[in-house]
Scaffold this motif. Structure first.
Motif, PDB file in Angstrom:
ATOM      1  N   VAL A 193      59.866  15.319  -0.712  1.00 33.28           N
ATOM      2  CA  VAL A 193      59.589  16.909  -0.685  1.00 33.28           C
ATOM      3  C   VAL A 193      58.382  17.655  -1.281  1.00 33.28           C
ATOM      4  N   LYS A 194      57.590  18.130  -0.577  1.00 33.37           N
ATOM      5  CA  LYS A 194      56.418  18.693  -1.141  1.00 33.37           C
ATOM      6  C   LYS A 194      56.807  20.018  -1.764  1.00 33.37           C
ATOM      7  N   LEU A 195      56.518  20.345  -3.140  1.00 31.67           N
ATOM      8  CA  LEU A 195      56.919  21.605  -3.896  1.00 31.67           C
ATOM      9  C   LEU A 195      55.504  22.366  -3.932  1.00 31.67           C
ATOM     10  N   ILE A 196      55.403  23.532  -3.198  1.00 35.78           N
ATOM     11  CA  ILE A 196      53.870  24.235  -3.233  1.00 35.78           C
ATOM     12  C   ILE A 196      53.799  24.790  -4.343  1.00 35.78           C
ATOM     13  N   LYS A 197      54.651  25.520  -4.909  1.00 37.16           N
ATOM     14  CA  LYS A 197      54.696  26.262  -6.193  1.00 37.16           C
ATOM     15  C   LYS A 197      55.323  25.637  -7.408  1.00 37.16           C
ATOM     16  N   VAL A 198      54.721  25.486  -8.423  1.00 35.74           N
ATOM     17  CA  VAL A 198      55.453  24.724  -9.606  1.00 35.74           C
ATOM     18  C   VAL A 198      56.765  25.699 -10.206  1.00 35.74           C
ATOM     19  N   LYS A 199      57.782  25.191 -10.358  1.00 37.41           N
ATOM     20  CA  LYS A 199      59.040  26.120 -10.716  1.00 37.41           C
ATOM     21  C   LYS A 199      58.593  26.436 -12.138  1.00 37.41           C
ATOM     22  N   GLY A 200      59.264  27.833 -12.335  1.00 37.94           N
ATOM     23  CA  GLY A 200      59.098  28.499 -13.641  1.00 37.94           C
ATOM     24  C   GLY A 200      57.814  29.341 -14.002  1.00 37.94           C
ATOM     25  N   THR A 201      56.798  29.328 -12.982  1.00 38.02           N
ATOM     26  CA  THR A 201      55.452  29.853 -13.054  1.00 38.02           C
ATOM     27  C   THR A 201      55.807  31.452 -12.815  1.00 38.02           C
ATOM     28  N   ASP A 202      57.047  31.734 -12.354  1.00 36.05           N
ATOM     29  CA  ASP A 202      57.370  33.298 -12.130  1.00 36.05           C
ATOM     30  C   ASP A 202      57.967  33.847 -13.344  1.00 36.05           C
ATOM     31  N   TYR A 203      58.483  32.950 -14.258  1.00 36.43           N
ATOM     32  CA  TYR A 203      59.358  33.541 -15.385  1.00 36.43           C
ATOM     33  C   TYR A 203      58.528  34.103 -16.352  1.00 36.43           C
ATOM     34  N   THR A 204      59.037  35.001 -16.957  1.00 35.73           N
ATOM     35  CA  THR A 204      58.719  35.867 -17.951  1.00 35.73           C
ATOM     36  C   THR A 204      59.239  35.582 -19.243  1.00 35.73           C
ATOM     37  N   ILE A 205      60.239  34.793 -19.191  1.00 36.44           N
ATOM     38  CA  ILE A 205      61.062  34.508 -20.379  1.00 36.44           C
ATOM     39  C   ILE A 205      60.444  33.328 -21.200  1.00 36.44           C
ATOM     40  N   ARG A 206      60.267  33.440 -22.478  1.00 37.06           N
ATOM     41  CA  ARG A 206      59.782  32.511 -23.253  1.00 37.06           C
ATOM     42  C   ARG A 206      60.514  31.048 -23.187  1.00 37.06           C
ATOM     43  N   ALA A 207      59.868  29.976 -23.497  1.00 33.89           N
ATOM     44  CA  ALA A 207      60.464  28.713 -23.144  1.00 33.89           C
ATOM     45  C   ALA A 207      61.770  28.301 -24.225  1.00 33.89           C
ATOM     46  N   ALA A 208      61.541  28.864 -25.452  1.00 31.21           N
ATOM     47  CA  ALA A 208      62.624  28.698 -26.370  1.00 31.21           C
ATOM     48  C   ALA A 208      63.715  29.568 -25.932  1.00 31.21           C
ATOM     49  N   ASP A 209      63.476  30.767 -25.591  1.00 30.16           N
ATOM     50  CA  ASP A 209      64.557  31.718 -24.976  1.00 30.16           C
ATOM     51  C   ASP A 209      65.276  31.025 -24.031  1.00 30.16           C
ATOM     52  N   TYR A 210      64.397  30.398 -22.918  1.00 33.84           N
ATOM     53  CA  TYR A 210      64.877  29.922 -21.728  1.00 33.84           C
ATOM     54  C   TYR A 210      65.908  28.764 -22.205  1.00 33.84           C
ATOM     55  N   TYR A 211      65.789  27.975 -23.167  1.00 30.83           N
ATOM     56  CA  TYR A 211      66.444  26.752 -23.580  1.00 30.83           C
ATOM     57  C   TYR A 211      67.650  27.099 -24.095  1.00 30.83           C
ATOM     58  N   GLY A 212      67.572  28.292 -24.901  1.00 26.57           N
ATOM     59  CA  GLY A 212      68.526  28.348 -25.623  1.00 26.57           C
ATOM     60  C   GLY A 212      69.891  29.095 -24.621  1.00 26.57           C
ATOM     61  N   ARG A 213      69.232  30.010 -23.852  1.00 25.41           N
ATOM     62  CA  ARG A 213      70.145  30.517 -22.844  1.00 25.41           C
ATOM     63  C   ARG A 213      70.579  29.516 -21.858  1.00 25.41           C
ATOM     64  N   TYR A 214      69.881  28.682 -21.414  1.00 20.88           N
ATOM     65  CA  TYR A 214      70.408  27.608 -20.599  1.00 20.88           C
ATOM     66  C   TYR A 214      71.478  26.849 -21.110  1.00 20.88           C
ATOM     67  N   PHE A 215      71.210  26.277 -22.558  1.00 18.88           N
ATOM     68  CA  PHE A 215      72.595  25.583 -23.195  1.00 18.88           C
ATOM     69  C   PHE A 215      73.554  26.448 -23.360  1.00 18.88           C
TER      70      PHE A 215
END
Length: 284
Positions: A193-215
């Motif tokens: 499956v071809k993914l045209i747009k890389v996931k996460g490029t639209d997110y404004t949340i910082r990487a560390a905040d993302y992982y903390g919230r994700y966990f």
């Protein structure tokens, strides 16, 4: 096997036609598509109209722009589309993104997998992204996990696990819950499956905040969240990244933010994570 395909779309005028064209070209024709226009301010509605006006299998609903966070936003839109349909009319429920290109045998191969394997609950292919003019495997370390942009659920499995959770981490929660119910998650590697747009490029949340919230929203207890944070920090070779993730996780805990999984489901998720930890890291 009849497919119900729900596609959330927000400002996807550049990508959506590729996804819908790839559905028109499928050699399995028994499907219905609901494109959920999630408050787009570009020409996404016009793109959708080009398909709904010429093919009865395509329909749409329009939402005001969702204020939800990444993860919960897309599931919120998906659920709104799902509510417009009678699930009894379908055998397979799909959540597809608006920026993927499916091979023409995708639906037929998925349908055959479900027909021939009664325990299969979730089926999908592998994601590929374009690099320097060539389509390369997206590189996720787990080739046995069906990624969020191309989920196909057996309807009975989907209903039994209570559908998708409107939260960050939903596309891992689903796999854990269905496995606990006796269903199997299966990746068919020849389905590219071809993914045209890389996931996460639209997110404004910082990487560390993302992982903390994700966990946190995944329902991990403190011990497993700290272990998972250390793994991400090791990948980045940054001690400060570990503490930033923990800070985000602990902030969520202190605020007692609402989880979309029950206590029993949290136990299932933590037990599964613990088994993975023992198998991969402790060799037990």
């Amino acid at each position: 096997m009849r497919f119900l395909i729900i596609i959330p779309a927000h400002n996807e005028e550049q990508n959506l036609s590729f996804t819908l064209d790839s559905l028109l070209q499928q050699n399995h024709k028994d499907f219905k598509v609901v494109v959920v226009n999630d408050g787009s301010v570009d020409k996404t509605p016009e793109v959708i109209r080009n398909y709904t006006e010429r093919d009865f299998r395509f329909t749409t609903i329009n939402l005001q722009k969702s204020g939800h966070q990444p993860g919960s936003k897309v599931v919120h839109a998906f659920k709104k589309g799902l509510q417009t349909q009678a699930l009894d009319e379908f055998d397979i429920i799909c959540k597809f993104d608006a920026d993927i290109i499916l091979p023409e045998n995708y639906l037929q191969t998925v349908a055959d997998a479900f027909v021939n394997n009664p325990t299969y609950g979730l089926v999908g292919g592998l994601l590929y992204i374009e690099k320097e003019g060539s389509w390369m495997y997206e590189g996720n370390s787990n080739k046995h996990h069906v990624r969020g942009p191309m989920k196909a659920y057996r309807k009975d499995c989907f209903v039994q696990m209570g559908g998708l959770r409107e939260t960050l981490g939903w596309d891992n929660i689903d796999a854990i819950l269905l496995e606990n119910l006796g269903w199997k998650e299966v990746v068919i590697p020849e389905l590219h499956v071809k993914l045209i747009k890389v996931k996460g490029t639209d997110y404004t949340i910082r990487a560390a905040d993302y992982y903390g919230r994700y966990f946190y929203f995944l329902g991990l207890n403190r011990f497993l969240a700290y272990i998972a944070s250390s793994k991400e920090a090791m990948k980045s070779k940054s001690v400060s990244f570990f503490f930033d993730i923990i800070k985000s996780y602990e902030h969520c805990r202190s605020k007692k933010l609402e989880l979309m999984v029950t206590k029993e489901e949290q136990k299932v998720i933590n037990d599964q994570r613990w088994r993975m930890l023992k198998k991969k890291w402790l060799k037990m």
